[in-house]
Write an enzyme that holds these catalytic residues in place. Structure first.
Site, mmCIF file in Angstrom:
data_model
loop_
_atom_site.group_PDB
_atom_site.id
_atom_site.type_symbol
_atom_site.label_atom_id
_atom_site.label_comp_id
_atom_site.label_asym_id
_atom_site.label_seq_id
_atom_site.Cartn_x
_atom_site.Cartn_y
_atom_site.Cartn_z
ATOM 1 N N HIS A 173 30.842 51.489 34.458
ATOM 2 C CA HIS A 173 31.628 52.540 33.803
ATOM 3 C C HIS A 173 30.904 53.150 32.602
ATOM 4 C CE1 HIS A 173 35.669 50.963 35.653
ATOM 5 N NE2 HIS A 173 34.941 51.642 36.501
ATOM 6 N N THR A 195 39.966 41.037 34.381
ATOM 7 C CA THR A 195 40.239 42.408 34.820
ATOM 8 C C THR A 195 41.564 42.443 35.573
ATOM 9 O OG1 THR A 195 39.432 44.294 36.111
ATOM 10 C CG2 THR A 195 38.682 42.118 36.825
ATOM 11 N N ASN A 216 41.554 34.619 34.591
ATOM 12 C CA ASN A 216 42.387 35.615 33.902
ATOM 13 C C ASN A 216 43.486 34.885 33.138
ATOM 14 O OD1 ASN A 216 44.278 37.858 33.321
ATOM 15 N ND2 ASN A 216 43.041 38.999 34.790
ATOM 16 N N LEU A 217 43.912 35.473 32.044
ATOM 17 C CA LEU A 217 45.015 34.902 31.264
ATOM 18 C C LEU A 217 46.279 34.784 32.094
ATOM 19 C CD1 LEU A 217 45.456 36.506 27.727
ATOM 20 C CD2 LEU A 217 44.994 34.107 28.286
HETATM 21 P P1 OAD Z 1 42.829 45.907 31.735
HETATM 22 O O1 OAD Z 1 43.261 46.147 30.326
HETATM 23 O O2 OAD Z 1 43.473 46.684 32.823
HETATM 24 O O3 OAD Z 1 43.039 44.373 32.092
HETATM 25 C C1 OAD Z 1 42.585 43.349 31.241
HETATM 26 C C2 OAD Z 1 42.828 42.031 31.941
HETATM 27 O O4 OAD Z 1 42.280 41.005 31.143
HETATM 28 C C3 OAD Z 1 44.314 41.695 32.167
HETATM 29 O O5 OAD Z 1 44.478 41.269 33.505
HETATM 30 C C4 OAD Z 1 44.571 40.534 31.183
HETATM 31 O O6 OAD Z 1 45.492 39.562 31.705
HETATM 32 C C5 OAD Z 1 43.189 39.919 31.073
HETATM 33 N N1 OAD Z 1 42.923 39.237 29.796
HETATM 34 C C6 OAD Z 1 43.277 39.631 28.540
HETATM 35 N N2 OAD Z 1 42.787 38.799 27.623
HETATM 36 C C7 OAD Z 1 42.116 37.822 28.291
HETATM 37 C C8 OAD Z 1 41.393 36.658 27.903
HETATM 38 N N3 OAD Z 1 41.238 36.311 26.611
HETATM 39 N N4 OAD Z 1 40.832 35.896 28.873
HETATM 40 C C9 OAD Z 1 40.976 36.221 30.185
HETATM 41 N N5 OAD Z 1 41.643 37.313 30.617
HETATM 42 C C10 OAD Z 1 42.202 38.105 29.681
HETATM 43 O O7 OAD Z 1 41.241 46.088 31.756
HETATM 44 P P2 OAD Z 1 40.254 46.302 32.997
HETATM 45 O O8 OAD Z 1 40.735 45.581 34.197
HETATM 46 O O9 OAD Z 1 38.895 46.027 32.501
HETATM 47 O O10 OAD Z 1 38.042 52.289 33.261
HETATM 48 O O11 OAD Z 1 40.405 47.848 33.242
HETATM 49 C C11 OAD Z 1 39.652 48.433 34.255
HETATM 50 C C12 OAD Z 1 39.299 49.849 33.916
HETATM 51 O O12 OAD Z 1 40.480 50.576 33.598
HETATM 52 C C13 OAD Z 1 38.452 50.018 32.674
HETATM 53 O O13 OAD Z 1 37.077 49.802 32.883
HETATM 54 C C14 OAD Z 1 38.716 51.436 32.317
HETATM 55 C C15 OAD Z 1 40.210 51.458 32.479
HETATM 56 O O14 OAD Z 1 40.783 52.644 32.761
HETATM 57 C C16 OAD Z 1 37.588 53.490 32.877
HETATM 58 O O15 OAD Z 1 37.711 53.890 31.739
HETATM 59 C C17 OAD Z 1 36.922 54.266 33.957
#
Ligand code: OAD
Length: 237
Positions: free
Chosen positions: A107, A175, A200-201
Site C-alpha cells: 500500500h 489485519t 490477532n487481538l
Molecule cells: P484495520 O484497522 O482494519 O484492522 C486492524 C486489525 O488489527 C484488527 O483486526 C484488530 O483486531 C487487530 N489488532 C489491533 N491491535 C492489535 C494488536 N496489538 N495485536 C494484534 N492485532 C491487533 O487495519 P488493516 O487490516 O491493516 O488500506 O487495514 C487494511 C487496509 O485498510 C489498510 O492498509 C488501509 C485501510 O483502508 C489503504 O489505505 C489502501
C-alpha cells in the site's frame, strides 16, 4: 526448507502508538475516507489530503518506534533457514527500522512522494504542499504521497502471488481481513498447500479461512511464535 510469507496490517503497529483504521480511535480523524484516501478526494482538495498525510508523517518521525513484533519478524528473517518475506499493508517504516530487509509495501510508503508529472518516487521526510516542486522535473503541483488510495492498484501483486504459491507458511498479523486483495492472500496460500496462521487481538473477518488462529497482542504472540519456528529448525509447515 520452505519459505515463509508474513502479511502485516495496522494491528502490528498499534502497540507502537500508530492507530488502526477500524479501531475506536480510528485514524481517519473525522474525515470521510473518500476525502483523504481517494484520487478524487485529492483532486478536489489536495491541501486537505496533504495536511492529513503531513500529520501522520510527522507523528511517525516524532518518536514512534518498532515494537517487539516488528523486531521478532526481523529476527526470523535473519535466523530462519529458508526465505522470509514480509508483505505489509502498512505505510509506516517500522519493519525497516526493526531490521526487515525482504519487505514489500503493497500500500505504499508514507516517507516517499511521487510526482504525478514525471512519475519519480523520492524520499520524503518533510511536509508536502501543492506548491512544492518535484526535485526531478521541477514542476510544482504534482507531488503526492506514495501511498495506495481506494480505487488504485496495490503494488507488487504479481510478485506476492508467486511467493504465496511457493510458501510453506502464510502468517497474517493484525489485519481485519476486510480489504482486498490482501484479504484473499490466505486463500491463495492455502490452495497452494501452505500452513496458515493468524495472529490477532480478536476474531477477524478472515479468521475462518485460516488453519490456526492465535488470539492476543502481536507484541507478545509474534515473538513467541518466532521462537517456535526457529526451534523447529527449517520446517515452516
Ligand atoms: P484495520 O484497522 O482494519 O484492522 C486492524 C486489525 O488489527 C484488527 O483486526 C484488530 O483486531 C487487530 N489488532 C489491533 N491491535 C492489535 C494488536 N496489538 N495485536 C494484534 N492485532 C491487533 O487495519 P488493516 O487490516 O491493516 O488500506 O487495514 C487494511 C487496509 O485498510 C489498510 O492498509 C488501509 C485501510 O483502508 C489503504 O489505505 C489502501
Amino acid at each position: 526448507m520452505k519459505s515463509i510469507v508474513v502479511l502485516t496490517g495496522a494491528g502490528i503497529s498499534a502497540e507502537s502508538g500508530v492507530p488502526t483504521f477500524r479501531g475506536d480511535d480510528g485514524l481517519w480523524e473525522g474525515h470521510p475516507v473518500e476525502d483523504v484516501a481517494t484520487p478524487e478526494g485529492f483532486a478536489r482538495d489536495p491541501e486537505l489530503v496533504h495536511s492529513f498525510y503531513n500529520g501522520r508523517r510527522s507523528k511517525l518521525l516524532g518518536g514512534i518506534e518498532p515494537n517487539a513484533a516488528h523486531l521478532a519478524l526481523a529476527r526470523l528473517e535473519r535466523e530462519f533457514a529458508g526465505d522470509v518475506t514480509v508483505v505489509t499493508q502498512n505505510i509506516d517504516d517500522l519493519h525497516e527500522r526493526a531490521g526487515s530487509r525482504c519487505l514489500l509495501h503493497m500500500h505504499g510508503e508514507l516517507l516517499k512522494s511521487r510526482c504525478g508529472n514525471c512519475g519519480t518516487v523520492a524520499e520524503c521526510r518533510q511536509d508536502l504542499q501543492t506548491g512544492v516542486a518535484c526535485g526531478c522535473c521541477g514542476k510544482s503541483g504534482g507531488l503526492r504521497p506514495h501511498v495506495v488510495w481506494f480505487g488504485e492498484m496495490p503494488f507488487h501483486l504479481d510478485e506476492i502471488t508467486g511467493l504465496l504459491c511457493r510458501a510453506g507458511l502464510f502468517l497474517s498479523i493484525g489485519t481485519s481481513g476486510l480489504v482486498y486483495p490482501a484479504a484473499g492472500f490466505v486463500a491463495t496460500a492455502r490452495a497452494a498447500g501452505a500452513r496458515t496462521v493468524e495472529i490477532n487481538l480478536e476474531q477477524s473477518a478472515g479468521t475462518i479461512c485460516f488453519g490456526e488462529s492465535r488470539r492476543g497482542a502481536a507484541g507478545e504472540l509474534v515473538p513467541a511464535f518466532v521462537d517456535e519456528l526457529l526451534a523447529g529448525g527449517d520446517d515452516a509447515g
